[in-house]
Design a protein around this motif. Structure first.
Motif, mmCIF file in Angstrom:
data_model
loop_
_atom_site.group_PDB
_atom_site.id
_atom_site.type_symbol
_atom_site.label_atom_id
_atom_site.label_comp_id
_atom_site.label_asym_id
_atom_site.label_seq_id
_atom_site.Cartn_x
_atom_site.Cartn_y
_atom_site.Cartn_z
ATOM 1 N N GLN A 17 0.818 -1.209 0.000
ATOM 2 C CA GLN A 17 0.000 0.000 0.000
ATOM 3 C C GLN A 17 0.858 1.269 0.000
ATOM 4 O O GLN A 17 0.332 2.360 0.150
ATOM 5 N N GLN A 18 2.171 1.097 -0.171
ATOM 6 C CA GLN A 18 3.122 2.209 -0.169
ATOM 7 C C GLN A 18 3.177 2.937 1.176
ATOM 8 O O GLN A 18 3.500 4.119 1.240
ATOM 9 N N LEU A 19 2.868 2.235 2.252
ATOM 10 C CA LEU A 19 2.977 2.775 3.608
ATOM 11 C C LEU A 19 4.331 2.313 4.156
ATOM 12 O O LEU A 19 4.422 1.437 5.023
ATOM 13 N N ILE A 20 5.375 2.908 3.610
ATOM 14 C CA ILE A 20 6.734 2.414 3.827
ATOM 15 C C ILE A 20 7.173 2.537 5.282
ATOM 16 O O ILE A 20 7.816 1.629 5.816
ATOM 17 N N ASP A 21 6.852 3.641 5.937
ATOM 18 C CA ASP A 21 7.238 3.783 7.348
ATOM 19 C C ASP A 21 6.606 2.687 8.200
ATOM 20 O O ASP A 21 7.267 2.098 9.063
ATOM 21 N N SER A 74 15.304 -9.086 3.074
ATOM 22 C CA SER A 74 15.216 -8.648 1.674
ATOM 23 C C SER A 74 14.289 -7.442 1.521
ATOM 24 O O SER A 74 14.590 -6.506 0.782
ATOM 25 N N ASN A 75 13.160 -7.459 2.225
ATOM 26 C CA ASN A 75 12.233 -6.333 2.146
ATOM 27 C C ASN A 75 12.836 -5.073 2.758
ATOM 28 O O ASN A 75 12.608 -3.966 2.265
ATOM 29 N N LEU A 76 13.612 -5.240 3.824
ATOM 30 C CA LEU A 76 14.271 -4.081 4.433
ATOM 31 C C LEU A 76 15.364 -3.514 3.530
ATOM 32 O O LEU A 76 15.670 -2.325 3.615
ATOM 33 N N VAL A 77 15.930 -4.341 2.664
ATOM 34 C CA VAL A 77 16.895 -3.837 1.680
ATOM 35 C C VAL A 77 16.225 -2.773 0.817
ATOM 36 O O VAL A 77 16.745 -1.667 0.656
ATOM 37 N N GLY A 78 15.069 -3.124 0.255
ATOM 38 C CA GLY A 78 14.361 -2.187 -0.618
ATOM 39 C C GLY A 78 13.980 -0.907 0.090
ATOM 40 O O GLY A 78 14.107 0.188 -0.468
ATOM 41 N N ILE A 79 13.525 -1.018 1.326
ATOM 42 C CA ILE A 79 13.146 0.177 2.089
ATOM 43 C C ILE A 79 14.366 1.043 2.354
ATOM 44 O O ILE A 79 14.326 2.265 2.176
ATOM 45 N N SER A 80 15.474 0.419 2.747
ATOM 46 C CA SER A 80 16.694 1.177 3.042
ATOM 47 C C SER A 80 17.229 1.871 1.797
ATOM 48 O O SER A 80 17.684 3.024 1.873
#
Length: 195
Positions: free
Chosen positions: A63-67, A95-101
């Motif tokens: 949902q693009q709620l990245i925070d 892996s998901n935290l890679v994209g966020i970072s």
């Protein structure tokens, strides 16, 4: 036993939440994931708590709620049991935290998460996911302008997928070759980029 019954309820809540997520009914999916999380907390089941937070993080990210996604993923890491035979969820969180970072421009942290994911996938001998993480590490290094290191990761990813004609492998290889050509372009070595 009553606690086993709660585990069954948790699994049902999770399964329904995953179906609703695929149907893009995010509000209802979140409701079911939260119910599952409540059951996992009552059972004091750290793996189920971690999994619930992973599901909520993935849902938030869709949902693009990245925070919010980042908060759920970090909770998932915090509750992940130290001695679990199934590390798949752990690798997914990393892996998901890679994209966020990367999205936040925190490339050093992204590289750290990628290294953790790589460790898990290496223990699992999952060459497809290892190649994906190596390609991500190549991209992280490209952002950091560590171009030679970037290409090293990219070529390692391609070597792992040599001869693999699976659709996902072909997709990773195509994207990786494109990134390699960008590296050569950044180095003003256009001939190598075409080769």
């Amino acid at each position: 036993s009553p606690s086993r019954g709660l585990g069954d309820v948790y699994k049902r809540q999770e399964a329904i939440g995953l179906v609703l997520t695929r149907a893009k009914n995010y509000k209802e999916a979140k409701s079911y994931f939260n119910l599952g999380l409540e059951k996992a907390i009552v059972r004091n089941d750290s793996l189920a708590i971690s999994s619930s937070n992973l599901n909520l993080g993935s849902l938030s990210q869709m949902q693009q709620l990245i925070d919010s996604a980042e908060i759920y993923y970090k909770k998932s890491l915090r509750y992940y049991p130290k001695y679990s035979s199934d590390e798949s969820a752990l690798a997914t969180v990393y892996s998901n935290l890679v994209g966020i970072s990367v999205g936040y421009g925190n490339f050093d942290l992204a590289e750290e998460y990628a290294a953790n994911a790589l460790g898990v996938y290496t223990r699992q001998k999952d060459t497809m996911k290892i190649a994906g993480v190596l390609a991500n590490l190549g991209s992280i290094c490209m952002y950091k302008r560590a171009l030679d290191k970037s290409n090293d990761y990219y070529f390692r990813a391609i070597d792992l997928l040599e001869g693999n004609t699976d659709l996902k492998a072909l997709e990773i290889k195509a994207l990786t070759f494109d990134n390699i050509s960008q590296i050569y372009s950044l180095k003003d070595d256009y001939k190598s980029g075409y080769d």
